[in-house]
Write an enzyme that holds these catalytic residues in place. Structure first.
Site, short mmCIF file in Angstrom:
data_model
loop_
_atom_site.label_atom_id
_atom_site.label_comp_id
_atom_site.label_asym_id
_atom_site.label_seq_id
_atom_site.Cartn_x
_atom_site.Cartn_y
_atom_site.Cartn_z
N SER A 1 6.94 -0.44 10.15
CA SER A 1 5.57 -0.30 9.67
C SER A 1 5.40 1.12 9.14
O SER A 1 5.98 2.06 9.69
CB SER A 1 4.60 -0.52 10.84
N MET B 1 0.86 -1.20 0.00
CA MET B 1 0.00 0.00 0.00
C MET B 1 0.90 1.24 0.00
O MET B 1 0.46 2.33 0.40
CB MET B 1 -0.94 -0.03 1.20
N HIS C 1 9.62 -3.39 3.46
CA HIS C 1 9.25 -3.68 2.06
C HIS C 1 10.51 -3.98 1.24
O HIS C 1 10.50 -4.86 0.38
CB HIS C 1 8.55 -2.46 1.43
N ASP D 1 2.72 -9.11 9.36
CA ASP D 1 1.27 -9.31 9.23
C ASP D 1 1.03 -10.82 9.17
O ASP D 1 0.64 -11.34 8.12
CB ASP D 1 0.76 -8.61 7.97
N HIS E 1 9.19 1.14 3.24
CA HIS E 1 10.25 1.24 4.25
C HIS E 1 11.13 0.00 4.13
O HIS E 1 10.85 -0.88 3.30
CB HIS E 1 9.62 1.38 5.65
O1 PAF Z 1 0.10 -5.83 3.69
C1 PAF Z 1 -0.35 -4.91 2.96
O2 PAF Z 1 0.33 -3.90 2.72
C2 PAF Z 1 -1.75 -5.04 2.39
O3 PAF Z 1 -2.62 -5.65 3.27
C3 PAF Z 1 -1.78 -5.73 1.01
C4 PAF Z 1 -1.32 -7.18 1.11
C5 PAF Z 1 -0.89 -4.97 0.04
C6 PAF Z 1 -3.21 -5.75 0.47
O4 PAF Z 1 -3.70 -4.44 0.32
#
Ligand code: PAF
Length: 257
Positions: A186, A31, A38, A151, A35
């Site tokens: 996060s 989304m 990712h 997550d 950071h």
């Molecule tokens: O983890 C996330 O950033 C979101 O939940 C995802 C998997 C991109 C779905 O919108």
């Protein structure tokens, strides 16, 4: 150079060409507000595939709180620059109509695990996540997709959805990345005050060191941290708290798991 693709229609010929050349494709759905957490997913995808596509889409259907959706950070220029630096091949940047051409008439629902933990406090959240991930998988058609352990419930549900619907994508799980003070990375951490940040570090430490979920809850509440849940499941201890009005989640493996 990172090529930006905005629609399913313009992605299709790109995907077809990769298929024709026998090139493997890794996918990192995000989304945005990228950071180092990712970055680690992206680097794993770059290492394991010939090409990598990252999507940025702030998915409205997974936000049960309109303020949370409104305040969600959207630093697109920063994100684009990072993807260029990492030499990501494609950025998929759809709008709402691309993802939801049916205006959300159809959705994926899960009736057990999605109702627990985060799902118990964010009604409909995981239906929104599963629905967008299903749509993204169907558009992107990756061989592998990368999800962070932070997550953990999301990772678990996506893995099970792929199995349940016979989707041809391999789900890869990547470890949590933490700052030196122990806080799990996060996008929401950017919204914490200095005092909030200190409490977030306490949250990470207490979750790891506490003897039991109830001991963790007591220690957090003693610091005036609002606790949504602390529970043990999937061989992990998982928790969600609210600090400075910002909802933070974290989890650690149980000893021996
Ligand atoms: O983890 C996330 O950033 C979101 O939940 C995802 C998997 C991109 C779905 O919108």
């Amino acid at each position: 150079m990172t090529t930006t693709v905005e629609t399913a229609r313009t992605w299709k010929p790109v995907r077809d060409e990769l298929e024709r050349k026998g090139v493997s494709l890794g996918f990192v759905p995000t989304m945005g507000a990228l950071h180092p957490g990712h970055t680690s997913l992206i680097e794993q995808s770059l290492a394991e595939n010939n090409r990598t596509v990252v999507s940025i889409f702030v998915n409205p259907t997974q936000f049960n709180d309109p303020t949370d959706l409104q305040t969600y950070p959207r630093p697109l220029d920063h994100d684009r620059a990072l993807l260029e630096d990492l030499k990501v091949d494609y950025l998929f940047l759809p709008d709402r109509d691309t993802i939801y051409p049916d205006d959300c008439r159809f959705e994926v629902t899960e009736n057990e695990v999605s109702k627990l933990l985060c799902g118990a406090h964010r009604p409909g959240h995981f239906d929104g996540v599963l629905s967008v991930v299903m749509r993204l998988f169907n558009i992107i058609q990756p061989q592998r997709a990368y999800f962070g352990e932070k997550d953990y419930q999301q990772y678990q549900l996506i893995k099970e959805m792929v199995k349940a619907f016979f989707l041809g994508v391999e789900i890869r799980r990547c470890p949590i990345v933490r700052d030196p003070d122990g806080v799990a990375l996060s996008s929401r951490n950017a919204l914490l005050s200095a005092d909030g940040r200190t409490l977030a570090a306490e949250f990470a430490r207490i979750l790891k060191d506490g003897d039991s979920p109830s001991a963790v809850r007591t220690a957090l509440e003693a610091r005036n941290i609002e606790v949504e849940y602390v529970e043990e499941m999937f061989g992990r201890r998982l928790a969600a708290v609210v600090i400075d009005g910002v909802r933070l989640i974290d989890n650690v493996p149980l000893v021996g798991s």
